[in-house]
Design an enzyme around this catalytic site. Structure first.
Site, PDB file in Angstrom:
ATOM      1  N   ARG A  27      36.693  34.776  39.689  1.00 19.03           N
ATOM      2  CA  ARG A  27      35.657  35.408  38.869  1.00 19.03           C
ATOM      3  C   ARG A  27      34.712  34.384  38.245  1.00 19.03           C
ATOM      4  O   ARG A  27      33.531  34.647  38.046  1.00 19.03           O
ATOM      5  CB  ARG A  27      36.302  36.255  37.767  1.00 19.03           C
ATOM      6  N   ARG A  61      36.140  35.263  56.370  1.00 16.99           N
ATOM      7  CA  ARG A  61      36.161  34.262  55.298  1.00 16.99           C
ATOM      8  C   ARG A  61      37.594  33.890  54.945  1.00 16.99           C
ATOM      9  O   ARG A  61      37.933  32.709  54.845  1.00 16.99           O
ATOM     10  CB  ARG A  61      35.432  34.807  54.060  1.00 16.99           C
ATOM     11  N   GLU A  76      24.403  43.950  40.617  1.00 18.23           N
ATOM     12  CA  GLU A  76      25.404  42.878  40.472  1.00 18.23           C
ATOM     13  C   GLU A  76      24.700  41.707  39.786  1.00 18.23           C
ATOM     14  O   GLU A  76      23.537  41.431  40.065  1.00 18.23           O
ATOM     15  CB  GLU A  76      25.933  42.477  41.850  1.00 18.23           C
TER      16      GLU A  76
HETATM   17  C1  3EB Z   1      33.411  42.691  43.097  1.00 17.21           C
HETATM   18  O1  3EB Z   1      33.691  42.339  41.954  1.00 17.21           O
HETATM   19  C2  3EB Z   1      31.952  42.894  43.370  1.00 17.21           C
HETATM   20  O2  3EB Z   1      32.914  38.908  48.207  1.00 17.21           O
HETATM   21  O3  3EB Z   1      32.315  36.944  47.449  1.00 17.21           O
HETATM   22  C3  3EB Z   1      31.337  39.947  43.600  1.00 17.21           C
HETATM   23  C4  3EB Z   1      31.415  38.552  43.730  1.00 17.21           C
HETATM   24  C5  3EB Z   1      31.598  40.747  44.679  1.00 17.21           C
HETATM   25  C6  3EB Z   1      31.756  37.983  44.956  1.00 17.21           C
HETATM   26  C7  3EB Z   1      32.448  38.172  47.319  1.00 17.21           C
HETATM   27  C8  3EB Z   1      31.946  40.167  45.902  1.00 17.21           C
HETATM   28  C9  3EB Z   1      32.033  38.796  46.046  1.00 17.21           C
HETATM   29  O4  3EB Z   1      34.247  42.907  43.973  1.00 17.21           O
HETATM   30  C10 3EB Z   1      31.491  42.228  44.599  1.00 17.21           C
END
Ligand code: 3EB
Length: 346
Positions: free
Chosen positions: A229, A162, A336
């Site tokens: 985020r 990615r 999650e």
């Molecule tokens: C984290 O906070 C938990 O790899 O696109 C959350 C949101 C998580 C997106 C991604 C991974 C992804 O790392 C995992």
């Protein structure tokens, strides 16, 4: 504010058959959970996360729809390689791709790398031809996300592919990257990726309680995950806050090993911190936890009652929540949660 409103709903799949043609005119895409919903108008992109729904979520699907300026006038297209199907108006584009790794030659690990790169290459090729260059939200589902293959966990291989796809497309790999989630589907599932892109500028928001994922230290993988985020589309009406998959991580470490209820609380504390950060940036309390819709990924179905209890204790009874069974991208994460929201009128 533009004249377009985005609507994000979890609807009974059976209700799709009762919708009017003017309602369908505004639909950007429909997402099934275990499998794509059948019998949609052929011009509507239909996909699935390939992750089974739990309990009463089993009869639901996810619908992305616009009303207002963009509403009645959507168009449909497909990428040159035909892997990505999309539908769009002036402001928003929904696209999806389903790719079978088995079609990519190579060793166990290079097939996943190549399939991921091919998927993103084709997504970026679509956006390069469109006014929708801002990738705002991406949902990533890959089979057996925690399995080691050729000495490297598949999630970490996915992260490498990615990140290199973003770089090869001339895109930044930090800061302006989309909100996202990455979950594991059962063995034998195809890779499924769907996304929203916009011609409107996006505001990316990081969580003050967490290390930005694109700055995770190398112990979580050679190449960091490429996501923000939260993404906020300030100029869009309706659903315009996209909170990424959020887990029980503080700083960059997993909290509450083995305790699904406590992990749920910690995830909600993180989502609340993002909501507060959005409000702080706006200088007004436009968003609240109780105004969000949630999708909850549960690693072990036996944890569902404790997760449900921890989540619903602080939310209104009418909150829209979908529960899916999926593997989370760290072996020690049991849950999650992702969320979408609309600004409250005031
Ligand atoms: C984290 O906070 C938990 O790899 O696109 C959350 C949101 C998580 C997106 C991604 C991974 C992804 O790392 C995992």
């Amino acid at each position: 504010m533009t004249g377009t409103s985005l609507h994000h709903d979890y609807l009974p799949t059976a209700d799709l058959a009762t919708k009017s043609s003017s309602w369908w005119d505004g639909v950007l895409g429909v997402v099934g959970f275990e499998k794509p919903p059948s019998t949609l108008p052929p011009w509507v992109p239909s996909t699935a996360s390939m992750t089974p729904a739990l309990g009463s979520s089993q009869h639901l699907c996810e619908v992305w729809r616009v009303t207002g300026t963009d509403g009645p006038d959507l168009r449909t297209g497909a990428s040159k390689g035909a892997r990505v199907r999309y539908r769009y108006g002036d402001e928003l584009l929904f696209g999806s791709t389903i790719i079978d790794e088995a079609g990519f030659a190579g060793t166990v690990s290079t097939a996943l790398l190549r399939a991921t790169e091919a998927a993103y290459l084709e997504i970026f090729a679509v956006l390069a031809d469109m006014p929708h260059r801002h990738l705002i939200r991406v949902w990533n589902y890959l089979p057996e996300i925690n399995r080691e293959a050729d000495g490297n966990e598949r999630y970490r291989q996915f992260n490498s592919a990615r990140q290199s796809a973003f770089r090869n497309a001339g895109r930044s790999t930090v800061g302006t990257v989309p909100a996202a989630c990455a979950l594991g589907s059962p063995a034998g599932s195809p890779i499924s990726i769907y996304f929203l892109a916009s011609s409107l500028p996006a505001t990316m928001i990081e969580n003050p309680r967490q290390t930005s994922a694109y700055f995770y230290p190398p112990k979580f993988g050679e190449h960091s995950p490429t996501f923000s985020r939260t993404c906020m589309l300030r100029e869009l009406g309706g659903t315009n806050l996209f909170v990424s998959g959020t887990a029980s991580i503080v700083g960059h470490e997993t909290m509450h090993h083995g305790d699904a209820g406590a992990q749920t609380h910690e995830s909600m504390t993180n989502i609340n911190a993002l909501v507060e950060e959005a409000n702080r940036l706006l200088g007004a309390n436009h968003y609240s936890l109780s105004g969000l819709k949630f999708k909850v990924y549960v690693r072990k179905p036996t944890d569902l009652p404790s997760i449900e209890r921890a989540l619903t204790s602080s939310l209104p009874m009418t909150t829209s929540i979908v529960y899916l069974q999926a593997d989370i991208c760290r072996e020690d994460l049991l849950v999650e949660i992702e969320a979408t929201g609309a600004a409250q009128r005031n």
